[in-house]
Design a protein around this motif. Structure first.
Motif, PDB file in Angstrom:
ATOM      1  N   ASP A  58      50.968  13.426  62.436  1.00 10.19           N
ATOM      2  CA  ASP A  58      50.977  13.765  60.868  1.00 10.19           C
ATOM      3  C   ASP A  58      51.985  13.031  60.637  1.00 10.19           C
ATOM      4  O   ASP A  58      51.473  12.437  59.243  1.00 10.19           O
TER       5      ASP A  58
ATOM      6  N   GLY B 264      52.871  30.874  65.116  1.00  9.95           N
ATOM      7  CA  GLY B 264      51.673  29.900  65.757  1.00  9.95           C
ATOM      8  C   GLY B 264      52.350  28.460  65.598  1.00  9.95           C
ATOM      9  O   GLY B 264      51.900  27.610  66.143  1.00  9.95           O
ATOM     10  N   HIS B 265      54.425  28.738  65.580  1.00  9.83           N
ATOM     11  CA  HIS B 265      54.983  27.300  65.372  1.00  9.83           C
ATOM     12  C   HIS B 265      54.578  26.837  66.892  1.00  9.83           C
ATOM     13  O   HIS B 265      55.397  28.082  68.018  1.00  9.83           O
TER      14      HIS B 265
ATOM     15  N   ASP C 199      53.599  22.761  63.642  1.00 12.17           N
ATOM     16  CA  ASP C 199      52.823  24.436  62.386  1.00 12.17           C
ATOM     17  C   ASP C 199      51.542  25.227  62.817  1.00 12.17           C
ATOM     18  O   ASP C 199      50.582  24.310  63.999  1.00 12.17           O
ATOM     19  N   PRO C 200      51.457  25.931  62.463  1.00 15.30           N
ATOM     20  CA  PRO C 200      50.237  26.769  62.996  1.00 15.30           C
ATOM     21  C   PRO C 200      48.568  26.382  62.599  1.00 15.30           C
ATOM     22  O   PRO C 200      48.150  27.357  63.199  1.00 15.30           O
ATOM     23  N   SER C 201      48.615  25.117  61.146  1.00 17.73           N
ATOM     24  CA  SER C 201      47.813  24.560  61.143  1.00 17.73           C
ATOM     25  C   SER C 201      47.546  23.401  62.151  1.00 17.73           C
ATOM     26  O   SER C 201      46.417  22.530  61.973  1.00 17.73           O
ATOM     27  N   SER C 202      48.105  23.425  63.570  1.00 25.86           N
ATOM     28  CA  SER C 202      48.369  22.811  64.108  1.00 25.86           C
ATOM     29  C   SER C 202      49.101  21.332  63.191  1.00 25.86           C
ATOM     30  O   SER C 202      48.119  19.689  63.663  1.00 25.86           O
ATOM     31  N   HIS C 203      49.664  20.742  62.449  1.00 25.80           N
ATOM     32  CA  HIS C 203      50.005  19.719  61.449  1.00 25.80           C
ATOM     33  C   HIS C 203      50.744  19.716  62.457  1.00 25.80           C
ATOM     34  O   HIS C 203      52.486  19.986  62.779  1.00 25.80           O
ATOM     35  N   ARG C 204      51.012  18.022  62.699  1.00 25.66           N
ATOM     36  CA  ARG C 204      52.101  17.189  64.154  1.00 25.66           C
ATOM     37  C   ARG C 204      53.146  16.969  63.258  1.00 25.66           C
ATOM     38  O   ARG C 204      52.796  15.615  62.887  1.00 25.66           O
TER      39      ARG C 204
END
Length: 195
Positions: free
Chosen positions: A70, A22-23, A45-50
């Protein structure tokens, strides 16, 4: 930005790919900008942290005046991209992409043409938006001079091999313009009209 409402131009390449787990990465290699050449990596990242990885504080300031993140990191970052291949080297990320056949669009186009004629074609052929308003309120026009879909590559993130490139989806959500749904290397001119 500088506080001026004069239009600004950046010229270079945007390379994008997603990887197992998910990266997703969008790599900018900019040879012409209002602040001089710089490079950056937009990473979700996979959690959608930008996260923005920038080659200098000035580059980080320029980018974050337009797009949302983020987290922002300034680090020793090297990006080389000639429109056919792209390489990223840093302590955090090593990435390499090789493009296939060139799809050229060499003729200059006025901004009105990009907005009204080019935009629907770009959405159909590449799945992208060529003009719109960034989170900062700046208006942008993306004019490609050619693109290649990626045929091979890889990435190592914090020592972990992420495998071969794939689609940079789900979206990164840093601004109105997302990269093509297929991994790509795009030569582009971006016109920015500050808010």
């Amino acid at each position: 930005m500088t506080g001026s409402t004069a239009r600004q131009r950046v010229v270079g390449t945007i390379s994008s790919a997603g990887f197992a787990g998910g990266h997703r990465f969008v790599v900018g290699s900019w040879r012409v900008t209002p602040i001089g050449p710089f490079c950056d990596v937009m990473w979700a990242d996979p959690s959608s942290h930008r996260t923005l990885l920038a080659s200098s504080d000035e580059a980080a300031g320029f980018i974050t005046s337009i797009y949302d993140f983020d987290e922002v990191r300034t680090l020793a970052l090297s990006v080389t991209s000639d429109g056919r291949t792209t390489r990223v080297d840093s302590d955090v990320l090593r990435l390499w992409l090789e493009g296939g056949r060139l799809r050229p669009l060499p003729l200059p186009r006025p901004l009105w043409f990009t907005r009204y004629a080019e935009a629907p074609i770009a959405r159909l052929l590449m799945g992208v938006h060529t003009c719109g308003v960034a989170p900062s309120g700046a208006r942008e026009w993306y004019q490609t001079t050619g693109w290649r879909y990626v045929r091979s590559g890889g990435a190592v993130l914090n020592g972990e091999d992420l495998g071969p490139p794939g689609s940079p989806r789900p979206p990164l959500r840093v601004g109105f313009s997302e990269p093509p749904p297929k991994p790509s290397i795009v030569s582009v001119r971006v016109t920015i009209e500050p808010a």
